[in-house]
Design an enzyme around this catalytic site. Structure first.
Site, mmCIF file in Angstrom:
data_model
loop_
_atom_site.group_PDB
_atom_site.id
_atom_site.type_symbol
_atom_site.label_atom_id
_atom_site.label_comp_id
_atom_site.label_asym_id
_atom_site.label_seq_id
_atom_site.Cartn_x
_atom_site.Cartn_y
_atom_site.Cartn_z
ATOM 1 C CB SER A 126 -0.858 -0.031 1.257
ATOM 2 O OG SER A 126 -1.449 1.216 1.498
ATOM 3 C CE1 TYR A 151 -4.124 -2.691 5.479
ATOM 4 C CE2 TYR A 151 -3.677 -0.333 5.370
ATOM 5 C CZ TYR A 151 -3.888 -1.553 4.734
ATOM 6 O OH TYR A 151 -3.837 -1.602 3.380
ATOM 7 C CE LYS A 155 -1.567 -4.640 3.282
ATOM 8 N NZ LYS A 155 -1.772 -5.986 2.719
HETATM 9 C C1 UD1 Z 1 -6.987 4.304 3.809
HETATM 10 C C2 UD1 Z 1 -5.733 3.953 4.545
HETATM 11 C C3 UD1 Z 1 -4.843 3.146 3.667
HETATM 12 C C4 UD1 Z 1 -5.577 1.917 3.180
HETATM 13 C C5 UD1 Z 1 -6.837 2.358 2.457
HETATM 14 C C6 UD1 Z 1 -7.659 1.170 2.028
HETATM 15 C C7 UD1 Z 1 -5.282 5.747 6.133
HETATM 16 C C8 UD1 Z 1 -4.372 6.871 6.497
HETATM 17 N N1 UD1 Z 1 -5.023 5.115 5.003
HETATM 18 O O1 UD1 Z 1 -6.618 5.209 2.763
HETATM 19 O O2 UD1 Z 1 -3.721 2.741 4.391
HETATM 20 O O3 UD1 Z 1 -4.753 1.191 2.322
HETATM 21 O O4 UD1 Z 1 -7.615 3.167 3.315
HETATM 22 O O5 UD1 Z 1 -8.357 0.607 3.073
HETATM 23 O O6 UD1 Z 1 -6.218 5.469 6.830
HETATM 24 N N2 UD1 Z 1 -12.959 10.587 3.488
HETATM 25 C C9 UD1 Z 1 -13.973 11.446 3.851
HETATM 26 N N3 UD1 Z 1 -15.091 10.900 4.404
HETATM 27 C C10 UD1 Z 1 -15.256 9.568 4.611
HETATM 28 C C11 UD1 Z 1 -14.211 8.693 4.224
HETATM 29 C C12 UD1 Z 1 -13.063 9.249 3.674
HETATM 30 O O7 UD1 Z 1 -13.883 12.655 3.690
HETATM 31 O O8 UD1 Z 1 -16.298 9.139 5.128
HETATM 32 C C13 UD1 Z 1 -11.745 11.147 2.871
HETATM 33 C C14 UD1 Z 1 -10.499 10.909 3.686
HETATM 34 O O9 UD1 Z 1 -10.302 11.932 4.609
HETATM 35 C C15 UD1 Z 1 -9.435 10.891 2.582
HETATM 36 C C16 UD1 Z 1 -10.178 10.340 1.352
HETATM 37 O O10 UD1 Z 1 -11.557 10.521 1.639
HETATM 38 O O11 UD1 Z 1 -9.046 12.190 2.278
HETATM 39 C C17 UD1 Z 1 -9.905 8.876 1.109
HETATM 40 O O12 UD1 Z 1 -10.141 8.164 2.313
HETATM 41 P P1 UD1 Z 1 -10.177 6.570 2.364
HETATM 42 O O13 UD1 Z 1 -11.059 6.059 1.282
HETATM 43 O O14 UD1 Z 1 -10.513 6.176 3.754
HETATM 44 O O15 UD1 Z 1 -8.706 6.141 1.985
HETATM 45 P P2 UD1 Z 1 -7.321 6.582 2.645
HETATM 46 O O16 UD1 Z 1 -7.497 7.165 3.969
HETATM 47 O O17 UD1 Z 1 -6.574 7.373 1.638
#
Ligand code: UD1
Length: 343
Positions: A126, A151, A155
């Site tokens: 990842s 988590y 990795k």
């Molecule tokens: C997360 C994990 C990453 C993992 C991936 C897949 C972290 C720091 N990283 O990535 O290690 O491989 O998930 O499971 O946790 N967001 C919102 N609202 C929501 C959900 C997300 O605004 O309800 C935003 C988050 O703040 C982020 C973006 O959407 O900016 C992507 O979030 P997400 O899909 O959870 O992925 P990551 O956090 O990038």
């Protein structure tokens, strides 16, 4: 054609990879404990490809079961190892569950590969290994930062375990694929992401909100130093990602790898903000999404996207789908899946 073992082959990325392998005529065996997937997926794989992969429900922590399985399948030529737990928040609450599951299962797979003389491993890693990078885009040489969560640490440690193992046993070859943010769904609408309970990740939260399962989407943080104040990620279509696994496997099978452990970033090389994802979703689906901007989410990196030169040039892999393809297909899957459930 070569026989490929796919652990976690019933999961989101695993199932898409199984389809790509079957379409290229590989023989596929799936090991999955169905912890975070549904047996119906097997049916859908069959519907898409006209082929039924062999499926064995097995937990990779079950060493005895694993040994029996490998002893009966001594002609496996490569392992693509997806099976792992992946909920970041849960890993903070239950670190031992994550270390035990993700690391012991990897160790067991490596032990079996050595015992049964299987040379080729593709590992699901990842972009989380880079933390918040000092400069963008991140290359495979960018420094590995202290993991933000257990988590993420599994990795990092997983990659280290593989590095030490291929060093000690040069007959083993591995490719570690560092995914950025996989979203979207198979074009048939028959495979997609199936999170348990309330989704943690952005895309399934968007589609579940639009379909009425969630009240509204909370956008975590609107005051970051980015284009529109929301975080930037490199979203990649899961089918593009799946294809990279086939290419990586073929590289190992053909012994074209330059070293015994290679790393590749898998992203599009393009960063998008959370609001851009929402806009794309609203445009491609004609749905109005209810959302509000709230506090930042602890542990979120502000901005990350991939330098994909290595994957492009060395693997010869290129993404084909854009953000609109990703949001549209994710929605098609959500709608189809809920319809299927209601029947
Ligand atoms: C997360 C994990 C990453 C993992 C991936 C897949 C972290 C720091 N990283 O990535 O290690 O491989 O998930 O499971 O946790 N967001 C919102 N609202 C929501 C959900 C997300 O605004 O309800 C935003 C988050 O703040 C982020 C973006 O959407 O900016 C992507 O979030 P997400 O899909 O959870 O992925 P990551 O956090 O990038």
């Amino acid at each position: 054609m070569a026989k490929i073992l796919v652990t976690g082959g019933m999961g989101f990325i695993g199932s898409h990879t199984v389809v790509e392998l079957l379409e290229k005529e590989y023989e596929v065996l799936i090991l999955d404990n169905l912890y975070n997937s549904d047996k119906k997926i097997l049916h859908n794989i069959h519907q898409i490809t006209g082929k039924m992969p062999q499926f064995i429900q097995l937990d990779l922590l079950d060493e005895q079961g694993l040994d029996t399985f490998f002893s009966q399948n001594t002609d496996i030529q490569a392992v693509i190892h997806f099976a792992a737990l992946k909920a970041v928040g849960e890993s903070v609450r239950l670190p031992l569950k994550y270390y035990k599951n993700n690391l012991d299962s990897l160790i067991h797979i490596l032990e079996m590969m050595l015992k049964y003389e299987i040379a080729n491993l593709v590992f699901s890693s990842s972009c989380t290994v880079y933390g918040q990078p000092d400069s963008l885009p991140v290359t495979e040489q960018s420094p590995i930062k202290k993991a933000e969560s257990p988590y993420g640490n599994t990795k990092q440690i997983g990659e280290e375990i593989i590095a030490d193992t291929v060093q000690a046993y040069p007959q083993l070859r591995a490719i570690s694929l560092r995914y950025f943010n996989p979203i979207g769904a198979h074009k048939s609408g028959l495979l997609g992401e199936l999170p348990q309970g309330i989704p943690n990740n952005l895309m399934p939260f968007i589609t579940q909100t639009a379909i009425g399962l969630r009240d509204n989407l909370k956008v975590y943080g609107g005051d970051y130093d980015t284009l529109d104040g929301t975080c930037v990620r490199d979203y990649i279509h899961v089918s593009d990602l799946a294809k990279a696994h086939v290419i990586a496997t073929e590289r190992l099978l053909a012994q074209k790898n330059a070293t015994n452990l290679e790393y590749f970033n898998l992203g599009t090389g393009k960063g998008n903000t959370v609001l851009e994802v929402i806009q794309s979703f609203e445009k491609t689906t004609q749905q109005k999404l209810k959302y509000e901007i709230v506090h930042r989410r602890p542990g979120d990196v502000v901005k990350i996207y991939a330098d994909t030169a290595a994957a492009n040039q060395v693997l010869g892999w290129h993404t084909e789908k854009n953000l609109d393809d990703m949001t549209a297909s994710a929605w098609q899957w959500e709608v189809n899946y809920r319809k299927q459930q209601a029947e």
